[in-house]
Design a protein around this motif. Structure first.
Motif, PDB file in Angstrom:
ATOM      1  N   LYS A  93       1.298 -10.194  12.292  1.00 58.91           N
ATOM      2  CA  LYS A  93       2.052  -8.938  11.812  1.00 58.91           C
ATOM      3  C   LYS A  93       0.814  -7.921  11.790  1.00 58.91           C
ATOM      4  CE  LYS A  93       3.663  -9.383   7.634  1.00 58.91           C
ATOM      5  NZ  LYS A  93       4.337  -9.901   6.426  1.00 58.91           N
ATOM      6  N   VAL A  94      -0.344  -8.198  11.489  1.00 53.85           N
ATOM      7  CA  VAL A  94      -1.365  -7.595  11.424  1.00 53.85           C
ATOM      8  C   VAL A  94      -1.465  -6.690  13.058  1.00 53.85           C
ATOM      9  CG1 VAL A  94      -3.978  -6.863  11.220  1.00 53.85           C
ATOM     10  CG2 VAL A  94      -2.553  -8.128   9.323  1.00 53.85           C
ATOM     11  N   ASN A  95      -1.820  -7.749  13.968  1.00 53.36           N
ATOM     12  CA  ASN A  95      -2.044  -7.410  15.043  1.00 53.36           C
ATOM     13  C   ASN A  95      -0.733  -6.401  15.888  1.00 53.36           C
ATOM     14  OD1 ASN A  95      -4.167  -8.787  14.892  1.00 53.36           O
ATOM     15  ND2 ASN A  95      -3.556 -10.802  16.202  1.00 53.36           N
ATOM     16  N   GLN A  96       0.385  -6.866  15.457  1.00 51.50           N
ATOM     17  CA  GLN A  96       1.473  -5.926  16.119  1.00 51.50           C
ATOM     18  C   GLN A  96       1.254  -4.621  15.318  1.00 51.50           C
ATOM     19  OE1 GLN A  96       3.441  -6.680  18.420  1.00 51.50           O
ATOM     20  NE2 GLN A  96       4.200  -4.400  18.288  1.00 51.50           N
ATOM     21  N   ALA A  97       0.899  -4.433  14.130  1.00 54.40           N
ATOM     22  CA  ALA A  97       0.860  -3.195  13.386  1.00 54.40           C
ATOM     23  C   ALA A  97      -0.209  -2.462  14.257  1.00 54.40           C
ATOM     24  CB  ALA A  97       0.404  -3.491  12.253  1.00 54.40           C
ATOM     25  N   PHE A  98      -1.237  -3.023  14.692  1.00 53.12           N
ATOM     26  CA  PHE A  98      -2.343  -2.213  15.407  1.00 53.12           C
ATOM     27  C   PHE A  98      -1.658  -1.680  16.771  1.00 53.12           C
ATOM     28  CE2 PHE A  98      -5.982  -4.641  13.162  1.00 53.12           C
ATOM     29  CZ  PHE A  98      -6.285  -3.387  12.642  1.00 53.12           C
ATOM     30  N   ARG A  99      -0.825  -2.643  17.318  1.00 51.14           N
ATOM     31  CA  ARG A  99      -0.338  -2.284  18.692  1.00 51.14           C
ATOM     32  C   ARG A  99       0.679  -1.046  18.403  1.00 51.14           C
ATOM     33  NH1 ARG A  99       0.899  -8.052  19.334  1.00 51.14           N
ATOM     34  NH2 ARG A  99      -0.937  -9.112  19.701  1.00 51.14           N
ATOM     35  N   ASP A 100       1.296  -0.696  17.347  1.00 50.06           N
ATOM     36  CA  ASP A 100       2.275   0.044  16.915  1.00 50.06           C
ATOM     37  C   ASP A 100       1.498   1.330  16.657  1.00 50.06           C
ATOM     38  OD1 ASP A 100       4.439  -1.919  17.195  1.00 50.06           O
ATOM     39  OD2 ASP A 100       4.512  -2.024  15.084  1.00 50.06           O
TER      40      ASP A 100
END
Ligand code: TMP
Length: 197
Positions: free
Chosen positions: A156-163
């Motif tokens: 979830k954290v990694n996807q948040a960075f991508r977003d």
């Protein structure tokens, strides 16, 4: 600023960029969050290296913001005022990704708290070292309180960075953290030079 999930290789790239820029006669001020100042190190310890006292998600968000506010007023702002280049291992976007999205406190709420803490100073360039959560976790030698969260939390954290990178293309470069170290370092240096022009 360097951002990314745990085990992405940020510290290695921070060192590489510092060496490369020193060769170009830039004056570099290095910092990290949490713990870029003496007082911040005490906050880092409360946040990451103790199990004696419970730290709730809201306390966590405010302590990261407090550390950031100290780092801004004692390290980052004075260095920028002197015309130095500041390289930071993590900054606001880590709070948005970990506390806003990972802890589900709300990305906008966390961004507002951190922006207030840093008096609205925004980085010129953010390098996202994009790592797969399982790979990142397997690279860690020692795990702090946040590292010990589940793989789902880290995804979830990694996807948040991508977003965040998609939302802020003017200041972000996203690099696949599985590329060879020197290739990443060269990409970062070239992006820095293009920004500095
Ligand atoms: P580090 O080991 O890369 O210095 O990072 C410390 C840990 O703190 C890492 O697991 C990410 C986490 N963190 C947050 O949860 N929020 C933040 O705002 C920052 C700066 C770090």
């Amino acid at each position: 600023m360097f951002e990314g999930g745990d085990g992405a290789g940020k510290s290695t790239q921070v060192k590489k960029l510092t060496n490369n820029l020193e060769k170009l006669n830039e004056t570099i001020v290095l910092t990290r969050e949490p713990g870029g100042t003496e007082l911040g190190l005490k906050i880092r310890e409360i946040l990451l290296d103790q199990d004696e006292f419970e730290v709730t998600p809201r306390m966590e968000a405010l302590l990261f913001a407090a550390d950031r506010s100290i780092n801004m007023s004692q390290v980052i702002k004075p260095a920028l005022e002197k015309g130095n280049v500041v390289i930071a291992d993590r900054h606001i976007d880590s709070s948005i990704a970990y506390q806003g999205v990972g802890r589900e406190l709300g990305a906008q709420t966390i961004e507002d708290i951190s922006r207030w803490a840093v008096q609205d100073i925004v980085p010129d360039l953010t390098v996202l070292l994009d790592v797969n959560a399982a790979t990142g976790q397997s690279r860690l030698q020692k795990k702090d309180r946040l590292d010990r969260e589940s793989e789902l939390f880290h995804e979830k954290v990694n996807q948040a960075f991508r977003d965040l990178a998609t939302k802020n293309p003017e200041r972000y470069i996203v690099i696949d953290a599985s590329k060879p170290i020197d290739e990443i370092a060269e990409l970062v240096l070239n992006t820095f030079k293009a920004k500095r022009k």
